[in-house]
Design a protein around this motif. Sequence first.
Motif, PDB file in Angstrom:
ATOM      1  N   ALA A   1       0.814  -1.216   0.000  1.00  0.00           N
ATOM      2  CA  ALA A   1       0.000   0.000   0.000  1.00  0.00           C
ATOM      3  C   ALA A   1       0.851   1.272   0.000  1.00  0.00           C
ATOM      4  CB  ALA A   1      -0.899   0.005   1.235  1.00  0.00           C
ATOM      5  N   GLU A   2       2.139   1.121   0.246  1.00  0.00           N
ATOM      6  CA  GLU A   2       3.017   2.305   0.303  1.00  0.00           C
ATOM      7  C   GLU A   2       3.012   3.018  -1.053  1.00  0.00           C
ATOM      8  OE1 GLU A   2       5.194   4.843   2.306  1.00  0.00           O
ATOM      9  OE2 GLU A   2       4.825   2.912   3.227  1.00  0.00           O
ATOM     10  N   PRO A   3       2.598   4.275  -1.106  1.00  0.00           N
ATOM     11  CA  PRO A   3       2.505   4.917  -2.413  1.00  0.00           C
ATOM     12  C   PRO A   3       3.882   5.282  -2.971  1.00  0.00           C
ATOM     13  CG  PRO A   3       1.958   6.470  -0.670  1.00  0.00           C
ATOM     14  CD  PRO A   3       2.208   5.149  -0.009  1.00  0.00           C
ATOM     15  N   ASP A   4       3.959   5.324  -4.287  1.00  0.00           N
ATOM     16  CA  ASP A   4       5.178   5.790  -4.928  1.00  0.00           C
ATOM     17  C   ASP A   4       5.164   7.314  -5.026  1.00  0.00           C
ATOM     18  OD1 ASP A   4       6.151   3.309  -5.202  1.00  0.00           O
ATOM     19  OD2 ASP A   4       6.042   3.217  -7.393  1.00  0.00           O
ATOM     20  N   VAL A   5       6.345   7.898  -4.952  1.00  0.00           N
ATOM     21  CA  VAL A   5       6.452   9.356  -5.093  1.00  0.00           C
ATOM     22  C   VAL A   5       7.556   9.653  -6.110  1.00  0.00           C
ATOM     23  CG1 VAL A   5       5.631   9.964  -2.792  1.00  0.00           C
ATOM     24  CG2 VAL A   5       8.044   9.467  -3.134  1.00  0.00           C
ATOM     25  N   GLU A   6       7.480  10.842  -6.693  1.00  0.00           N
ATOM     26  CA  GLU A   6       8.476  11.269  -7.665  1.00  0.00           C
ATOM     27  C   GLU A   6       9.671  11.822  -6.893  1.00  0.00           C
ATOM     28  OE1 GLU A   6       7.190  10.859 -10.769  1.00  0.00           O
ATOM     29  OE2 GLU A   6       9.111  11.312 -11.747  1.00  0.00           O
ATOM     30  N   ALA A   7      10.859  11.264  -7.108  1.00  0.00           N
ATOM     31  CA  ALA A   7      12.018  11.707  -6.320  1.00  0.00           C
ATOM     32  C   ALA A   7      13.280  11.686  -7.162  1.00  0.00           C
ATOM     33  CB  ALA A   7      12.192  10.794  -5.106  1.00  0.00           C
ATOM     34  N   ARG A   8      14.269  12.427  -6.696  1.00  0.00           N
ATOM     35  CA  ARG A   8      15.546  12.495  -7.403  1.00  0.00           C
ATOM     36  C   ARG A   8      16.617  11.787  -6.581  1.00  0.00           C
ATOM     37  NH1 ARG A   8      17.021  15.870 -11.593  1.00  0.00           N
ATOM     38  NH2 ARG A   8      15.247  17.224 -11.244  1.00  0.00           N
ATOM     39  N   LEU A   9      17.494  11.084  -7.266  1.00  0.00           N
ATOM     40  CA  LEU A   9      18.567  10.373  -6.579  1.00  0.00           C
ATOM     41  C   LEU A   9      19.796  11.267  -6.458  1.00  0.00           C
ATOM     42  CD1 LEU A   9      19.851   7.727  -5.479  1.00  0.00           C
ATOM     43  CD2 LEU A   9      20.476   7.190  -7.837  1.00  0.00           C
ATOM     44  N   LEU A  10      20.316  11.372  -5.233  1.00  0.00           N
ATOM     45  CA  LEU A  10      21.600  12.045  -5.011  1.00  0.00           C
ATOM     46  C   LEU A  10      22.621  10.968  -4.685  1.00  0.00           C
ATOM     47  CD1 LEU A  10      20.515  14.997  -2.645  1.00  0.00           C
ATOM     48  CD2 LEU A  10      20.732  15.045  -5.135  1.00  0.00           C
ATOM     49  N   VAL A  11      23.797  11.055  -5.304  1.00  0.00           N
ATOM     50  CA  VAL A  11      24.880  10.151  -4.938  1.00  0.00           C
ATOM     51  C   VAL A  11      25.686  10.831  -3.838  1.00  0.00           C
ATOM     52  CG1 VAL A  11      27.031   9.093  -5.709  1.00  0.00           C
ATOM     53  CG2 VAL A  11      25.023   8.995  -7.161  1.00  0.00           C
ATOM     54  N   LEU A  12      25.900  10.105  -2.743  1.00  0.00           N
ATOM     55  CA  LEU A  12      26.597  10.675  -1.593  1.00  0.00           C
ATOM     56  C   LEU A  12      27.992  10.073  -1.491  1.00  0.00           C
ATOM     57  CD1 LEU A  12      23.630  10.277   0.931  1.00  0.00           C
ATOM     58  CD2 LEU A  12      24.170  12.276  -0.474  1.00  0.00           C
ATOM     59  N   ALA A  13      28.883  10.777  -0.794  1.00  0.00           N
ATOM     60  CA  ALA A  13      30.253  10.297  -0.647  1.00  0.00           C
ATOM     61  C   ALA A  13      30.253   8.900  -0.033  1.00  0.00           C
ATOM     62  CB  ALA A  13      31.043  11.263   0.224  1.00  0.00           C
TER      63      ALA A  13
ATOM     64  N   MET B   1      23.210  10.630  13.409  1.00  0.00           N
ATOM     65  CA  MET B   1      23.039  11.488  12.237  1.00  0.00           C
ATOM     66  C   MET B   1      24.338  11.447  11.441  1.00  0.00           C
ATOM     67  SD  MET B   1      20.088  13.141  12.980  1.00  0.00           S
ATOM     68  CE  MET B   1      20.093  14.611  11.999  1.00  0.00           C
ATOM     69  N   SER B   2      24.224  11.707  10.147  1.00  0.00           N
ATOM     70  CA  SER B   2      25.426  11.751   9.307  1.00  0.00           C
ATOM     71  C   SER B   2      25.367  12.963   8.402  1.00  0.00           C
ATOM     72  CB  SER B   2      25.531  10.507   8.432  1.00  0.00           C
ATOM     73  OG  SER B   2      25.612   9.352   9.237  1.00  0.00           O
ATOM     74  N   ILE B   3      26.556  13.538   8.180  1.00  0.00           N
ATOM     75  CA  ILE B   3      26.674  14.569   7.146  1.00  0.00           C
ATOM     76  C   ILE B   3      27.363  13.922   5.963  1.00  0.00           C
ATOM     77  CG2 ILE B   3      27.976  16.634   6.474  1.00  0.00           C
ATOM     78  CD1 ILE B   3      27.356  17.915   8.976  1.00  0.00           C
ATOM     79  N   TYR B   4      26.770  14.045   4.799  1.00  0.00           N
ATOM     80  CA  TYR B   4      27.350  13.476   3.590  1.00  0.00           C
ATOM     81  C   TYR B   4      27.629  14.593   2.584  1.00  0.00           C
ATOM     82  CZ  TYR B   4      25.217   8.939   4.932  1.00  0.00           C
ATOM     83  OH  TYR B   4      24.832   7.780   5.561  1.00  0.00           O
ATOM     84  N   ARG B   5      28.727  14.459   1.873  1.00  0.00           N
ATOM     85  CA  ARG B   5      28.954  15.342   0.733  1.00  0.00           C
ATOM     86  C   ARG B   5      28.168  14.765  -0.445  1.00  0.00           C
ATOM     87  NH1 ARG B   5      34.434  14.562  -0.373  1.00  0.00           N
ATOM     88  NH2 ARG B   5      33.694  12.887  -1.692  1.00  0.00           N
ATOM     89  N   VAL B   6      27.524  15.639  -1.200  1.00  0.00           N
ATOM     90  CA  VAL B   6      26.791  15.212  -2.391  1.00  0.00           C
ATOM     91  C   VAL B   6      27.781  15.160  -3.555  1.00  0.00           C
ATOM     92  CG1 VAL B   6      24.917  15.776  -3.991  1.00  0.00           C
ATOM     93  CG2 VAL B   6      24.653  16.243  -1.555  1.00  0.00           C
ATOM     94  N   ASP B   7      27.924  13.991  -4.163  1.00  0.00           N
ATOM     95  CA  ASP B   7      28.871  13.835  -5.266  1.00  0.00           C
ATOM     96  C   ASP B   7      28.193  13.826  -6.634  1.00  0.00           C
ATOM     97  OD1 ASP B   7      31.028  13.794  -3.620  1.00  0.00           O
ATOM     98  OD2 ASP B   7      31.364  11.642  -3.681  1.00  0.00           O
ATOM     99  N   GLY B   8      26.933  13.492  -6.666  1.00  0.00           N
ATOM    100  CA  GLY B   8      26.252  13.433  -7.957  1.00  0.00           C
ATOM    101  C   GLY B   8      24.757  13.638  -7.784  1.00  0.00           C
ATOM    102  N   ARG B   9      24.132  14.011  -8.885  1.00  0.00           N
ATOM    103  CA  ARG B   9      22.688  14.294  -8.831  1.00  0.00           C
ATOM    104  C   ARG B   9      22.086  13.751 -10.111  1.00  0.00           C
ATOM    105  NH1 ARG B   9      19.090  18.700  -7.251  1.00  0.00           N
ATOM    106  NH2 ARG B   9      17.993  19.374  -9.100  1.00  0.00           N
ATOM    107  N   SER B  10      21.141  12.889  -9.980  1.00  0.00           N
ATOM    108  CA  SER B  10      20.539  12.288 -11.155  1.00  0.00           C
ATOM    109  C   SER B  10      19.877  13.354 -12.024  1.00  0.00           C
ATOM    110  CB  SER B  10      19.477  11.279 -10.704  1.00  0.00           C
ATOM    111  OG  SER B  10      18.685  10.906 -11.798  1.00  0.00           O
ATOM    112  N   PRO B  11      20.057  13.257 -13.341  1.00  0.00           N
ATOM    113  CA  PRO B  11      19.440  14.276 -14.205  1.00  0.00           C
ATOM    114  C   PRO B  11      17.923  14.141 -14.292  1.00  0.00           C
ATOM    115  CG  PRO B  11      20.606  12.626 -15.510  1.00  0.00           C
ATOM    116  CD  PRO B  11      20.886  12.299 -14.080  1.00  0.00           C
ATOM    117  N   ALA B  12      17.399  12.964 -13.943  1.00  0.00           N
ATOM    118  CA  ALA B  12      15.939  12.776 -14.051  1.00  0.00           C
ATOM    119  C   ALA B  12      15.401  12.222 -12.729  1.00  0.00           C
ATOM    120  CB  ALA B  12      15.621  11.819 -15.182  1.00  0.00           C
ATOM    121  N   THR B  13      14.104  12.382 -12.529  1.00  0.00           N
ATOM    122  CA  THR B  13      13.490  11.839 -11.320  1.00  0.00           C
ATOM    123  C   THR B  13      12.967  10.434 -11.602  1.00  0.00           C
ATOM    124  OG1 THR B  13      11.421  12.899 -11.928  1.00  0.00           O
ATOM    125  CG2 THR B  13      12.835  14.079 -10.375  1.00  0.00           C
TER     126      THR B  13
END
Lengths: 325, 503
Positions: free
Chosen positions: B270-282, B470-482
């Motif tokens: 039942a968990e609904p899908d949502v539109e999201a973007r993938l970030l690649v973290l360190a 908690m963690s702090i991550y550097r963002v290394d990449g960002r998906s061009p599409a959701t």
Amino acid sequence: MFLSRGAAEPLGVAEGAMIGTLPDWAAWVVRVGEELSRVRGEYRVWMAITAPTRLFLACLAAAGAVRGAIHAEHQDQAGHFASLAGLPPDTPITWVGTDGMLRSGYLLGTEVDHGVDCLVYRQRTYAGIGPTTKRLRTHCELIQPMDPGAEPFAGRRPLALCPAFARAVAGVPLEQLAGRSRLTSLLVGEATTLEIDLRASVFAAEDATGTHVGCLLDVVRARRFLHAGAHFRSDIIPSVSTDVPDDIDAAHVALTVFDGPQGFLRLRDAAPGNLLFVIDRWSPSSAEAVGEFLRERAVRSTEDVELEAGPPPAGIEAIAWAEVS
Amino acid sequence: MLEGMSTAHELFTLAEVGEVYVEAASCPRVYQIVRARRRLRTTFRGEPPAVWARIEGILAAAAWRLSTIPLPHNTPAIGLQPLENEIALLVPGLFDSSELTAEVATAQEALAALCDSGENPLGDLVLAILGTAIAARSAVGLATRLALGPVEDWLKSVGMEVPILLRDRIGSAPPFETLVLVGSPRWFPAAALTAPRADSTCFVQFDWLGSPRPTEGLLPGASAGVARPMRATFSAGAHTAEPDELSPAPNWEAISARAAATARVRTSAAEPDVEARLLVLAGEYGVFVEEGDESDLMVAVAAPDGSIEIARRSARTVVPGDFVVLRSGGSAPDYIRQLADERFGAARYRAHQRRWKDALRAATAGAGGFSAAQRELKRRGARAANLRYWLRDASIRTRDPSDFRAICEFSGIASEAGTIWTAMEHIFGAHIEAGFFIRQRLEEAVERIGFGEIERSGRSDFEIEGCGSMSIYRVDGRSPATARVPEDLLKHPFQLEAGVWHE
């Protein structure tokens, strides 16, 4: 290096105690702001410029827009008196005194004195409320109601940080620039960054009395950075905002300048007036924002537009189109 | 001209007259690795069997590191030896005599030789250029975050103390006399060419990467271009490779699909899908984030005075090089909600929140579905574009009370609208207080560790009172599409498959 100044642009850069010509890129952006402030009516202009840095660009464009809008304003003396006369008693007002300073107090109403209509008001002083003053209907243009929620202040205040600079750059009497509020332009960006650019005393202008160093805030008159009760010509919307705040009266806004992609991505649909989008080519999200800008063109009814400001100088690329309503 | 304006003018002048050119070094062994990887990719057309996929990942990582890190090849910081060890185990098991296998074996030999080599062709070229420049006004820029510290140490060891800049930070640095950028121009922001930050910008790359392409501005059809000539001081040989085939370019679609599938296994249907973007973290982690106006992330930002501020920003504005704060250790990602409930009294109002959510969901279903509900809400004067967000547990209330009234009328709970709105105001206030509480503690924690250290390592973990890990991550990449992913995957860091992000 910039000591031979062109005659057309009164705004220059401070070179110590002297004045230097505004660099081409800065002068062009002022002209763009000025021109966009005059585009009204059946269409509105969407313009994007990219530059090696955003330093000062948005504020220079806003200064141009304020100056352009002021020159397009005309005073309707009779209408202004009638609107003041229609205000309820005790409405807070400001006026510019003969010494060029801003004062404030309460409107009491109107009287006929020797057959002439007069406005009657009292000044707020440090001691309380001053004596009743009358002003003839023909001399009321410098009396203005204060902005909603503002309270009269005691004593008098200067109209600008450097009045001579503001007057020389605006090209109108200072009272006309700073004696009344009319929201002409909006700056959407990081407020602290914009404040640094607006308060930087790195500009200059000259008149018969000499050279005056000043800052763009004196011309842009952004409400957020002026003291309470001062009259404004523009305002700042933080780029993190998700909507144009309710207290923004957009009726006269001729130009919204987006300083960077964040504000444009959030507020482009809600922003009033013509839109100028300033992009630093180094900004990581600039390509995405440009993509959104171009998508807007694809989904709207548009026409090509050519600006009188001329082609951009070296280092700037620009694109503009008109959205037909 | 006074400071500020003179800086701006200098940057405009550099954009007009700054010189940009490319110098090249030679290293055929690295090219052998690149060529073998290319053959592997064209042979399997993106769907290689597992062993070949791993070999491709190894070759890609080796080629990228060797082409972007100006250090002697045998420096441990490049990390070639572990790659060589792994491929040495895989290649003998291929059991065929195809041209592909032969080429991979040649690449493996090249990699083994490089592991023992103290040669540093890119570094030598960097030193030669800096040797003719004013060192105090020069800098080196890197396209990779790997080995940042070792490159700095190596330059110091040879008497060259210059700042090292990551590609994302060049634009915020002051102008230089000479800027040496290690790698192809394609691996740096286009602004390095259209808005140079130095009198002289020199890219140092391998000769088999070929001559640079002409630059383009950001605005197609703009009334004035910012394209500028770029001089190449070498002629490329016959063996050319495209810069894009070396740069880390993961198959975003495949990563998103696999992560979503994994999440669905442990999620209720039942968990609904949502539109999201993938970030690649360190550290080869990934996280999905929503980009709606009302969805934000906590980010760590270095203030101009060197202090660290924790702020909330729309996920839409988070880009590579930023630092995001996420909850780790398998706990629910919404730490603000937990803190608001446990410490700031929001728990006692949650029943009201459930009440309007349940009523809205039932009314949406009763209206005939999402689109029909949207139309009905619009007819009632609500900004129905936000309906998808309002249906989510994460949303507390609407921004505008009139929207909320319309929702309650639509959901058949109009008489309770005032009571529920007041309760939601309490929850909203508690979330604000929780956010402030956690920001303060995060700033203290970051200050204790030192932001420099976090920048260097790319990730740091700490315990926060009332919130757990908690963690702090550097963002290394960002998906061009959701992508559409289950809602419970949002803000939940997960380990990427080995090799998908080959930096």
